[in-house]
Design an enzyme around this catalytic site. Structure first.
Site, PDB file in Angstrom:
ATOM      1  N   GLU A 478       0.830  -1.202   0.000  1.00 43.95           N
ATOM      2  CA  GLU A 478       0.000   0.000   0.000  1.00 43.95           C
ATOM      3  C   GLU A 478       0.874   1.265   0.000  1.00 43.95           C
ATOM      4  OE1 GLU A 478      -2.889   0.702  -0.636  1.00 43.95           O
ATOM      5  OE2 GLU A 478      -3.273   2.639   0.286  1.00 43.95           O
ATOM      6  N   HIS A 501      15.619 -13.537  -3.580  1.00 42.09           N
ATOM      7  CA  HIS A 501      15.281 -14.416  -4.713  1.00 42.09           C
ATOM      8  C   HIS A 501      15.248 -13.645  -6.033  1.00 42.09           C
ATOM      9  CE1 HIS A 501      14.601 -17.655  -1.928  1.00 42.09           C
ATOM     10  NE2 HIS A 501      13.837 -16.845  -1.221  1.00 42.09           N
TER      11      HIS A 501
END
Ligand code: AGP
Length: 606
Positions: A478, A501
């Protein structure tokens, strides 16, 4: 996602249409226009840009008339330009439209063959030519029935006619439409908000219906032309909230209002005498529900995601979250024992409405969490939980996000208690913490000065990242969305644990990274992830809570501390500095904060 208004009266309607269009600008503001019927001919004034520009143009032309339609546009077909602005008029009719006509290309080909000449790139213009064509051989009512059969897609229409001196036709499929009743005049609007300054008596068209509005009478019909009766509803009046007061922007006012809106909402739902949550007339027993599906778009989706963490933590329900535009077109396995919860500030978002409609058609248990209680989503869901935060005018959602999270949290602990997933004591503790939430949010607002001094780094950087784990992850998403939509800079929200990752590759020397790490069960892990980004040169703004324990990390660029509260409620407190960060970044860039580019408050197209 456009705004429509229509007025038929025994006096000139131009200035009333302009006033209503101003209210509708939250739905779109890239172009605007108005058409009236005067002395037996249709006259229109249109422009690229906002209602202020339209008004200046109107003053030059002195457009008058006792029946008229107006429109504010958010472009779907064709660039924002005067030519593409609505209304689209022929000699005989003038049309304003919200939504998308999916078969406009096919219809256009047919009409061109019949000799019609098109001026714009819009899908709307086919409606103008189509009615003009039907009116050659049919009366008004039958022409409307015929065009509604021809048009595919979702739309709301407002139409005036050269030969019908006081008539406006409204038609609805998919996109909402309201009519209003006034003294010797009647109105059409894409929502009741547009009509509020003129009347508090309204009716809503259902899907497939159309209406013929005259200054002293309104008739409603179903798609086959059979008359339908309508209830007249009375709107509540809360006009004061439509005012900016001393604030420069609605967004600033709405952020600062949050302690009050939280208080109001808590007062509405918490029964202080019995220490319980009042959710009256909930139509289902909690034992009949074994899973919950939360659905929304944008910021509302983030509040759904937040709720997933709470529901999983505190109840034994299976929980899933979906973006409405994905949910509605997937092959869903509808579950009889699932509660489908639709979250929407406006209650008019087309995708969320589409998902609700799909669930209703499959006979599911549907419940909505909305701010606008008169909205389509509220009206068509089987149970409604209002967020009670008053009108939110700024396009960027702030107080509604906090309100949505609060109501979802209340629902969560209420269900947890009734299913005996949490004990009475734990429930009481949670109620107690909630009672202090408003005051704690007030403290979060005080981070304003710190935020103002650091937002330059965010607006000057190529991009920034917002990281959090667990309860802080939806808030990171948000925070990034707020910065993107207001300051037009690239910002990405990411689960802190996922950085290794791949996305760590984005971290460069001096890149601003917000790390949300209140001292909850994820704290230590998040701090480790923070060190990984610092090691790669990131400038970290850490948002944590006050504590006697120092944060175990070096080279943190800036730290902002919010108050202490229970783990569940930290998301509310860390949201506020992120709202301020987006606000001040946009302010420094001199952008139009309440109406950011390419956006609209109510997204009524798919
Ligand atoms: C929020 O700041 C947005 N502008 C937007 O993501 C919004 O939350 C979304 O369009 C959903 O709107 P709704 O809550 O009215 O359904």
């Amino acid at each position: 996602m456009c705004g429509i208004v229509g007025i038929t009266s025994n006096k000139s309607v131009t200035s009333m249409i302009i006033n209503s269009l101003r209210k509708l600008e939250y739905r779109g503001y890239d172009s605007s226009g108005i058409a009236t019927l005067y002395n037996g001919s249709i006259n229109e004034v249109k422009c690229e840009g906002r209602v202020d520009t339209l008004e200046k143009n109107l003053n030059k032309t002195k457009l008058s008339g006792n029946v008229g339609i107006g429109h504010v546009r958010w472009a779907t077909h064709g660039i924002p330009s005067t030519l593409n602005a609505h209304p689209h008029s022929s000699e005989n009719v003038s049309v304003v439209h919200n939504g998308i006509i999916e078969n406009s290309t096919i219809l256009k080909k047919i009409l061109v063959k019949k000799g019609h000449v098109f001026k714009s790139q819009t899908d709307t213009e086919v409606i103008t030519h189509l009615i003009t064509e039907y009116l050659k051989k049919n009366d008004l009512k039958n022409s409307i029935i015929k065009i509604l059969q021809d048009l595919k897609g979702s739309f709301a229409l407002g139409i005036i006619f050269k030969d019908q001196p006081d008539v406006i036709v409204g038609a609805r499929r998919g996109s909402p439409l309201a009519v209003g009743y006034g003294p010797k005049e009647n109105y059409l609007g894409s929502d009741s908000y547009a009509l509020k300054s003129m009347t508090n008596k309204v009716s809503y068209l259902n899907d497939g219906e159309f209406c013929i509005i005259k200054k002293d009478n309104i008739d409603f019909f179903d798609e086959k032309g059979k008359k339908v009766n309508k209830k007249i509803l009375e709107l509540s009046s809360n006009e004061n909230n439509y005012d900016k007061g001393e604030y420069k922007h609605f967004m600033a006012k709405e952020i600062d209002e949050q302690p009050i809106t939280i208080k109001n909402c808590i007062n509405e739902y918490i029964d202080k005498i019995n220490n319980d949550i009042n959710i009256f007339n909930f139509p289902w027993k909690s034992d009949d529900i074994s899973s919950i599906v939360l659905i929304g778009c944008g910021t509302a989706y983030h509040s759904c995601l937040m709720a997933k963490y709470w529901f999983e933590q505190l109840t034994s329900l299976d929980v899933s979250v979906d973006i409405a535009s994905e949910f509605r077109y997937r092959k869903n396995r509808f579950k009889k024992d699932a509660l489908y919860v639709f979250v929407s500030q406006s209650g008019e978002t087309a995708d969320t409405y589409g998902a609700l409609d799909l669930c209703n058609k499959n006979n599911m248990k549907t419940c909505s969490v909305v701010n606008v209680v008169e909205s389509s989503i509220a009206r068509d869901s089987k149970f409604v939980l209002p967020i009670h935060c008053g009108p939110e005018i700024g396009v960027a959602s702030t107080k509604a996000f906090i309100g949505q999270m609060l109501v979802l949290y209340l629902l969560c602990i209420k269900i947890a208690k009734s299913r005996k997933d949490i004990s009475k004591d734990i429930f009481s503790e949670k109620i107690k913490s909630l009672k202090s939430l408003s005051g704690l949010i007030k403290e979060s607002l005080k981070t304003e000065n710190e935020i103002q001094s650091i937002c330059n780094s965010f607006i000057e950087a190529k991009g920034s990242m917002f990281l959090g784990r667990g309860y802080s992850f939806p808030i990171a998403l948000e925070g990034a969305l707020k910065l993107k939509e207001l300051a037009y800079v690239h910002a990405e929200g990411y689960p802190a644990g996922e950085m290794k990752h791949g996305p760590l590759a984005l971290i460069e020397d001096g890149m601003p990274v917000v790390v949300l790490a209140p001292r909850d069960k994820y704290y230590k892990k998040t701090i480790s992830n923070m060190q990984e980004v610092i090691a790669r040169g990131a400038k970290v703004l850490l948002i944590t809570n006050k504590s006697k324990d120092e944060v175990y990390s070096e080279n943190i660029w800036q730290t902002i501390e919010v108050e202490n509260t229970s783990e569940d409620l930290f998301p509310f407190l860390v949201t506020v500095p992120l709202q301020k960060l987006a606000y001040y970044s946009a302010l420094k860039k001199g952008y139009d904060i309440d109406k950011p580019r390419n956006l609209a408050k109510s997204v009524t197209v798919e």
